[in-house]
Scaffold this motif. Structure first.
Motif, PDB file in Angstrom:
ATOM      1  N   GLU A 126     -39.299  23.835   4.107  1.00 58.77           N
ATOM      2  CA  GLU A 126     -39.857  23.368   5.120  1.00 58.77           C
ATOM      3  C   GLU A 126     -41.826  24.366   5.408  1.00 58.77           C
ATOM      4  O   GLU A 126     -42.425  23.349   5.861  1.00 58.77           O
ATOM      5  CB  GLU A 126     -39.087  24.198   5.684  1.00 58.77           C
ATOM      6  N   ASN A 127     -41.097  25.244   4.645  1.00 56.87           N
ATOM      7  CA  ASN A 127     -43.020  26.034   4.693  1.00 56.87           C
ATOM      8  C   ASN A 127     -43.725  25.246   4.046  1.00 56.87           C
ATOM      9  O   ASN A 127     -45.211  24.732   4.690  1.00 56.87           O
ATOM     10  CB  ASN A 127     -42.676  27.070   3.696  1.00 56.87           C
ATOM     11  N   VAL A 128     -43.219  24.349   2.749  1.00 57.30           N
ATOM     12  CA  VAL A 128     -44.670  23.733   2.063  1.00 57.30           C
ATOM     13  C   VAL A 128     -44.524  22.345   3.100  1.00 57.30           C
ATOM     14  O   VAL A 128     -45.435  21.867   3.255  1.00 57.30           O
ATOM     15  CB  VAL A 128     -44.452  23.659   0.563  1.00 57.30           C
ATOM     16  N   ALA A 129     -44.143  21.504   3.447  1.00 49.62           N
ATOM     17  CA  ALA A 129     -43.670  20.123   4.456  1.00 49.62           C
ATOM     18  C   ALA A 129     -44.198  20.422   5.314  1.00 49.62           C
ATOM     19  O   ALA A 129     -44.504  19.457   6.116  1.00 49.62           O
ATOM     20  CB  ALA A 129     -42.491  20.082   4.882  1.00 49.62           C
ATOM     21  N   ARG A 133     -33.664  26.673  -5.767  1.00 46.27           N
ATOM     22  CA  ARG A 133     -33.061  27.200  -4.013  1.00 46.27           C
ATOM     23  C   ARG A 133     -34.228  26.731  -2.733  1.00 46.27           C
ATOM     24  O   ARG A 133     -34.222  27.813  -2.743  1.00 46.27           O
ATOM     25  CB  ARG A 133     -33.426  29.032  -4.396  1.00 46.27           C
ATOM     26  N   MET A 134     -34.635  25.565  -2.465  1.00 51.35           N
ATOM     27  CA  MET A 134     -36.021  25.157  -1.604  1.00 51.35           C
ATOM     28  C   MET A 134     -35.474  24.935  -0.595  1.00 51.35           C
ATOM     29  O   MET A 134     -36.187  25.480   0.555  1.00 51.35           O
ATOM     30  CB  MET A 134     -35.504  23.101  -2.164  1.00 51.35           C
ATOM     31  N   ASN A 135     -33.803  25.668  -0.540  1.00 51.12           N
ATOM     32  CA  ASN A 135     -32.988  25.485   0.853  1.00 51.12           C
ATOM     33  C   ASN A 135     -32.993  27.099   1.641  1.00 51.12           C
ATOM     34  O   ASN A 135     -33.340  27.119   2.784  1.00 51.12           O
ATOM     35  CB  ASN A 135     -32.127  25.083   0.960  1.00 51.12           C
ATOM     36  N   ASP A 136     -33.818  28.124   0.513  1.00 51.60           N
ATOM     37  CA  ASP A 136     -33.541  29.369   1.327  1.00 51.60           C
ATOM     38  C   ASP A 136     -34.878  29.780   1.624  1.00 51.60           C
ATOM     39  O   ASP A 136     -35.913  29.132   1.765  1.00 51.60           O
ATOM     40  CB  ASP A 136     -33.678  29.834  -0.395  1.00 51.60           C
ATOM     41  N   PRO A 137     -34.373  30.517   2.732  1.00 47.39           N
ATOM     42  CA  PRO A 137     -35.503  30.633   3.075  1.00 47.39           C
ATOM     43  C   PRO A 137     -36.927  31.378   2.658  1.00 47.39           C
ATOM     44  O   PRO A 137     -36.237  32.094   1.872  1.00 47.39           O
ATOM     45  CB  PRO A 137     -35.173  32.020   4.198  1.00 47.39           C
ATOM     46  N   GLY A 138     -38.028  31.103   3.229  1.00 48.63           N
ATOM     47  CA  GLY A 138     -39.019  31.396   2.243  1.00 48.63           C
ATOM     48  C   GLY A 138     -39.654  33.098   2.381  1.00 48.63           C
ATOM     49  O   GLY A 138     -40.174  33.541   1.598  1.00 48.63           O
ATOM     50  N   THR A 139     -39.021  33.852   3.629  1.00 56.19           N
ATOM     51  CA  THR A 139     -38.633  35.342   3.124  1.00 56.19           C
ATOM     52  C   THR A 139     -38.469  36.183   2.315  1.00 56.19           C
ATOM     53  O   THR A 139     -37.906  37.182   1.964  1.00 56.19           O
ATOM     54  CB  THR A 139     -38.608  35.326   5.026  1.00 56.19           C
ATOM     55  N   SER A 140     -37.038  35.075   1.690  1.00 60.24           N
ATOM     56  CA  SER A 140     -36.402  35.183   0.107  1.00 60.24           C
ATOM     57  C   SER A 140     -37.076  35.981  -0.667  1.00 60.24           C
ATOM     58  O   SER A 140     -36.375  36.305  -1.735  1.00 60.24           O
ATOM     59  CB  SER A 140     -34.904  34.929   0.194  1.00 60.24           C
ATOM     60  N   LEU A 141     -38.257  35.010  -0.813  1.00 67.56           N
ATOM     61  CA  LEU A 141     -39.073  35.443  -1.731  1.00 67.56           C
ATOM     62  C   LEU A 141     -39.304  37.120  -2.386  1.00 67.56           C
ATOM     63  O   LEU A 141     -39.670  37.445  -1.198  1.00 67.56           O
ATOM     64  CB  LEU A 141     -39.997  33.993  -2.121  1.00 67.56           C
ATOM     65  N   SER A 142     -39.938  37.054  -3.362  1.00 65.93           N
ATOM     66  CA  SER A 142     -41.044  37.802  -3.488  1.00 65.93           C
ATOM     67  C   SER A 142     -42.132  38.666  -3.307  1.00 65.93           C
ATOM     68  O   SER A 142     -42.009  36.692  -2.830  1.00 65.93           O
ATOM     69  CB  SER A 142     -40.530  38.691  -4.802  1.00 65.93           C
ATOM     70  N   GLY A 143     -42.907  39.227  -3.121  1.00 72.37           N
ATOM     71  CA  GLY A 143     -44.317  39.095  -2.463  1.00 72.37           C
ATOM     72  C   GLY A 143     -45.248  37.855  -3.005  1.00 72.37           C
ATOM     73  O   GLY A 143     -46.020  37.652  -2.638  1.00 72.37           O
ATOM     74  N   GLY A 144     -45.348  38.168  -4.643  1.00 70.31           N
ATOM     75  CA  GLY A 144     -45.912  36.996  -5.974  1.00 70.31           C
ATOM     76  C   GLY A 144     -45.293  36.222  -5.431  1.00 70.31           C
ATOM     77  O   GLY A 144     -46.180  35.232  -5.163  1.00 70.31           O
ATOM     78  N   GLN A 145     -44.415  35.746  -4.903  1.00 70.10           N
ATOM     79  CA  GLN A 145     -43.758  34.409  -4.939  1.00 70.10           C
ATOM     80  C   GLN A 145     -44.146  33.973  -3.740  1.00 70.10           C
ATOM     81  O   GLN A 145     -44.563  32.849  -3.249  1.00 70.10           O
ATOM     82  CB  GLN A 145     -42.560  33.983  -4.848  1.00 70.10           C
ATOM     83  N   GLN A 146     -44.077  34.579  -2.563  1.00 67.16           N
ATOM     84  CA  GLN A 146     -44.877  34.757  -1.184  1.00 67.16           C
ATOM     85  C   GLN A 146     -46.444  33.817  -1.033  1.00 67.16           C
ATOM     86  O   GLN A 146     -46.011  32.937  -0.583  1.00 67.16           O
ATOM     87  CB  GLN A 146     -43.897  35.403  -0.461  1.00 67.16           C
ATOM     88  N   GLN A 147     -46.775  34.631  -1.316  1.00 66.00           N
ATOM     89  CA  GLN A 147     -48.139  34.613  -2.053  1.00 66.00           C
ATOM     90  C   GLN A 147     -48.219  33.065  -2.315  1.00 66.00           C
ATOM     91  O   GLN A 147     -49.342  32.275  -2.068  1.00 66.00           O
ATOM     92  CB  GLN A 147     -49.066  35.430  -1.997  1.00 66.00           C
ATOM     93  N   ARG A 148     -47.642  33.039  -3.351  1.00 64.64           N
ATOM     94  CA  ARG A 148     -48.147  31.741  -4.450  1.00 64.64           C
ATOM     95  C   ARG A 148     -46.918  30.403  -3.365  1.00 64.64           C
ATOM     96  O   ARG A 148     -47.799  29.104  -3.028  1.00 64.64           O
ATOM     97  CB  ARG A 148     -47.615  30.934  -5.378  1.00 64.64           C
ATOM     98  N   LEU A 149     -46.690  30.999  -2.710  1.00 63.46           N
ATOM     99  CA  LEU A 149     -45.781  29.750  -1.985  1.00 63.46           C
ATOM    100  C   LEU A 149     -46.533  29.104  -0.974  1.00 63.46           C
ATOM    101  O   LEU A 149     -47.454  28.362   0.004  1.00 63.46           O
ATOM    102  CB  LEU A 149     -44.193  30.224  -1.143  1.00 63.46           C
ATOM    103  N   CYS A 150     -47.690  30.721   0.299  1.00 60.86           N
ATOM    104  CA  CYS A 150     -48.585  30.444   0.459  1.00 60.86           C
ATOM    105  C   CYS A 150     -49.668  29.002   0.576  1.00 60.86           C
ATOM    106  O   CYS A 150     -50.641  28.901   1.179  1.00 60.86           O
ATOM    107  CB  CYS A 150     -49.139  31.693   0.965  1.00 60.86           C
ATOM    108  N   ILE A 151     -49.760  29.275  -0.363  1.00 65.91           N
ATOM    109  CA  ILE A 151     -50.686  29.298  -1.527  1.00 65.91           C
ATOM    110  C   ILE A 151     -51.060  27.136  -1.888  1.00 65.91           C
ATOM    111  O   ILE A 151     -50.837  26.376  -1.353  1.00 65.91           O
ATOM    112  CB  ILE A 151     -51.052  29.440  -3.023  1.00 65.91           C
ATOM    113  N   ALA A 152     -49.629  26.855  -1.956  1.00 59.92           N
ATOM    114  CA  ALA A 152     -48.729  25.391  -2.320  1.00 59.92           C
ATOM    115  C   ALA A 152     -48.624  24.937  -0.609  1.00 59.92           C
ATOM    116  O   ALA A 152     -48.629  24.227  -0.450  1.00 59.92           O
ATOM    117  CB  ALA A 152     -47.353  25.660  -3.072  1.00 59.92           C
ATOM    118  N   ARG A 153     -48.452  25.922   0.252  1.00 60.46           N
ATOM    119  CA  ARG A 153     -48.896  25.601   1.763  1.00 60.46           C
ATOM    120  C   ARG A 153     -49.643  24.561   2.585  1.00 60.46           C
ATOM    121  O   ARG A 153     -49.788  23.780   2.662  1.00 60.46           O
ATOM    122  CB  ARG A 153     -47.967  26.441   3.388  1.00 60.46           C
ATOM    123  N   ALA A 154     -51.111  25.639   1.458  1.00 64.97           N
ATOM    124  CA  ALA A 154     -52.003  25.808   1.789  1.00 64.97           C
ATOM    125  C   ALA A 154     -52.418  23.908   1.371  1.00 64.97           C
ATOM    126  O   ALA A 154     -53.320  23.422   1.433  1.00 64.97           O
ATOM    127  CB  ALA A 154     -53.788  26.464   1.451  1.00 64.97           C
TER     128      ALA A 154
END
Lengths: 459, 296
Positions: free
Chosen positions: B147-150, B185-206
């Motif tokens: 959902e973060n990316v979508a 684990r696409m349906n896990d919460p985005g906040t469950s990722l590590s810091g670096g993964q979260q930042q890459r998730l934010c980049i993916a989202r962008a």
């Protein structure tokens, strides 16, 4: 006498505090760094040793002394008094106590009574004096022990913290035990009620007419204890109130937290909260004298029959009353969603409304549900507005234009005035209370589950 | 990319050493600390964004003075400078994030592809879809990874079917180098990722919104060195398709990932130039002081 002792004990403890602190300074040779704890902890340590054991003994003594004295006095009475049945003996003891304290007694005291009263008085005196002696000795002994124990290596802070910790545990259990106590007392009274009225009739009966016969041949005294109309009425009025309060409250919260300028918010939020401070009886006037006639007139203009006391009037006013519960709490939780969430959404090109509905509201959901829950419990528990605006007649209806009554209103009417506490009429109030408790408990559990399922944690 | 990084790194090392030892300042053009005119080439051949005479005020306080700079297409440009120098403020001007601050006022000219982004006809919502942003602290929404990316594609109506959305989400995660780690684990919460993964998730989202420019505000300052290395590698790869502006406190990072560097100092743009040149051969005394560690 005993309050004096308590005061003395407090003064002694304060003295103990300074003694302990000074002692700590002395053993450290003025170098606080050499002490394990700060001097104030040594002071508290001494004060606790001085006050706490004495206080515990005092409490035990004070609860036991009266019954011990009475036992002693009774055992010294002549056999014809001593061997009375328990309830009559009770009366004699009461007379005795009144005699000693100089109150009015039921009859002119005879010799045996006067003798007993004398003994009672003496025993009380002895008891009080020995209490003073014991308590003061304990306090001084405790302080002396602590004073001697103070050394630089004494872990005074840890000891004091242990006591504080215990105090915190005790405080937290007070609420739990109170709840358990209330539930049990209501439960036992309800069981008495259900012995007289079958539980199935209470739960499923649709007639509520809590009258019981004073005499066997009384006319129109057949009581009916079906609680369904009451719960239906409660549900109806609370439902109307929530329909008013939840949308208005939530939108007010959204406006305050997301759209309003800080200046406007600083004025509007306290103003909204004032609504919560108005006594409910004032809302009651408002509902009965302004809203209910208005609704009746509007209804008449539209060709509807509206009772002069209606569920709609009570529900509307109750809804207004609980708006601040929803708005103020929701505003707080929406505000608590970190700014980084908003930034993240805006940076993706989201509009304000998209950000609110897709990011802020889901993130704030647990708090919002909590605020709504609080509002629901206020609505269910509200009595005054309903008494004044919705009436007392237990109609089973879904029509908001008719008069209905609620559980809390019935509890009040059942228990006001002179009542005997063993008739089904009064006991019914406890059964209603129990039901209400169970219903709100279930509501809470459901809401908790909803929150857990849909919550989106941002930390 | 590894060769360029190593070259730049060694160039940086050699640059830092002599400056620290003896201070050969022959290449300096400006030695006057009070001269705050921008030195270096502010223009490039293929600008994606053109900024001239940009002034930013917070209430009465001026945060940026007369900043003029071009941001080249498909390049990484790094903004460096001591804290409070205005580099983040300038970055937030580029996608009008400063609009959310009530007291903030921006004057001057900021153009994206010859279009004034502060013109009244510009819809800020559409602008931000073209200029994405990644923040200092990873800020995934409290939703599932998917959902973060979508989120972005949904609000912009970029896809019509669930299948298209799935594909876009997976492609964005793939580009952000995160797909392998989160595929199961696409349906896990985005906040469950590590810091670096979260930042890459934010980049993916962008990048799911398919922006033209990506702004990064100290994207690695909350991350450990390994996660930082991954993000830097990612930035280097993303340069092919996007124009990237990165604010950083780490000069090594600026040297590793950027082609051009701009040095800000207390609200002034002091120097702009090729990254190699800035770190080996700064022209302004303030720049030299900063990169050799004498200031900031």
């Amino acid at each position: 006498m005993q309050s004096f002792l308590l005061l003395t004990l407090i003064l002694l403890s304060i003295g103990g505090y300074y003694l302990g602190r000074n002692r700590a300074f002395a053993v450290a040779g003025g170098q606080i760094r050499h002490l394990h704890s700060l001097p104030s902890f040594y002071g508290s340590y001494t004060a606790l040793w001085c006050g706490l054991p004495a206080l515990i003994v005092f409490a035990v003594w004070a609860t036991l002394q009266p019954s011990v004295i009475i036992d002693l006095v009774v055992s010294g009475m002549p056999p014809e008094l001593r061997n009375l049945p328990p309830d009559q003996l009770n009366l004699v003891v009461n007379d005795l106590k009144n005699l000693v304290s100089g109150n009015i007694v039921s009859s002119t005291p005879d010799a045996a009574m006067l003798d007993a009263a004398n003994r009672y008085h003496n025993l009380q005196l002895i008891g009080n004096v020995s209490l003073w002696v014991v308590i003061l000795t304990l306090a001084i002994a405790g302080a002396a022990y602590a004073w001697r124990a103070i050394s630089p290596s004494l872990r005074a802070r840890n000891r004091v913290e242990q006591v504080v910790n215990l105090l915190l545990i005790l405080s937290s259990t007070v609420a739990i035990f109170t709840t358990i106590g209330i539930v049990l007392s209501v439960l036992f009274e309800s069981i008495l009620f259900f012995r007289k009225v079958p539980i199935t009739e209470f739960l499923f009966g649709t007639q509520w007419s809590p009258q019981t016969a004073l005499r066997a041949d009384q006319v129109g005294s057949s009581g009916a204890f079906g609680s369904v109309p009451l719960f239906a009425g409660t549900l109806l009025i609370s439902g109307i109130a929530m329909v008013v309060a939840v949308p208005i409250g939530l939108m007010a919260a959204l406006f305050l937290s997301e759209y309003a300028t800080p200046k406007f918010r600083a004025v509007a939020k306290p103003a909204l909260e004032i609504l919560a401070g108005i006594p409910t009886v004032v809302y009651g006037f408002f509902a009965a004298l302004t809203v209910a006639p208005l609704i009746r007139e509007i209804g008449a203009a539209m060709g509807l029959h509206v009772a002069s006391e209606s569920a709609l009037a009570a529900g509307l006013v109750m809804g207004i009353m609980i708006i601040p519960f929803v708005s103020s709490l929701s505003d707080d939780v929406i505000n608590a969603v970190p700014q980084s969430m908003r930034d993240g959404s805006y940076a993706l090109g989201a509009t304000k409304s998209e950000t609110i509905t897709r990011v802020l509201l889901p993130a704030a959901l647990p708090g919002i549900v909590g605020s709504i829950l609080l509002a629901v419990s206020r609505a269910i528990g509200e009595t005054m507005i309903v008494v004044m605006a919705a009436g007392l007649s237990a109609n089973l209806t879904a029509n908001p234009l008719e008069a209905v009554t609620t559980v809390t209103v019935q509890i009040v009417t059942l228990l006001t005035g002179d009542q005997e506490f063993d008739s089904p009429k009064t006991l019914a109030a406890f059964a209603l209370g129990l039901m209400l408790f169970v219903v709100t408990l279930i509501l809470n559990i459901i809401a908790l589950h909803v929150v857990r399922k849909y919550r989106e944690q941002y930390e | 990319m590894s060769t360029t990084i190593i070259e730049t790194k060694s160039a940086l090392d050699t640059a830092l050493r002599p400056a620290a030892e003896a201070g050969k300042q022959s290449s300096l053009e400006v030695t006057d600390y009070d001269n705050r005119q921008t030195v270096g080439a502010i223009t490039v051949d293929h600008p994606k964004m053109v900024c001239r005479n940009v002034n930013v005020y917070y209430g009465a306080k001026q945060a940026l003075r007369n900043v003029g700079i071009d941001i080249g297409a498909n390049q990484v440009i790094a903004f460096i400078g001591p804290s409070g120098c205005g580099k983040s403020t300038f970055l937030r001007c580029l996608n009008r994030m400063n609009d959310t601050i009530v007291t903030c006022r921006v004057t001057g000219q900021l153009k994206l592809d010859d279009e004034d982004i502060y013109a009244p006809v510009i819809d800020v919502v559409q602008l931000r879809a073209r200029i994405g942003m990644v923040f200092q602290k990873p800020n995934p929404f409290p939703k599932s990874i998917y959902e973060n990316v979508a989120y972005g594609p949904r609000i912009h109506g970029m896809v019509n079917t669930k299948a298209e959305l799935d594909e876009l989400v997976r492609a964005s995660l793939e580009r952000a180098g995160l797909l392998k780690e989160v595929d199961k684990r696409m349906n896990d919460p985005g906040t469950s990722l590590s810091g670096g993964q979260q930042q890459r998730l934010c980049i993916a989202r962008a990048i799911a919104v398919n922006p033209e420019v990506i702004l990064m505000d100290e994207p690695c300052s909350a991350l450990d060195p390994i996660a930082t290395a991954k993000i830097e590698e990612l930035i280097d790869e993303l340069r092919e398709n996007y124009t990237i502006v990165i604010v950083t406190h780490s000069m090594q990072q600026a040297a590793r990932v950027s082609q051009r560097t701009a040095y800000f100092h207390l609200g002034d743009l002091i120097e702009v130039g090729e990254t190699d040149q800035i770190f080996t051969n700064p022209k302004h005394k303030l720049t030299e002081d900063y990169i050799t560690g004498r200031f900031g």
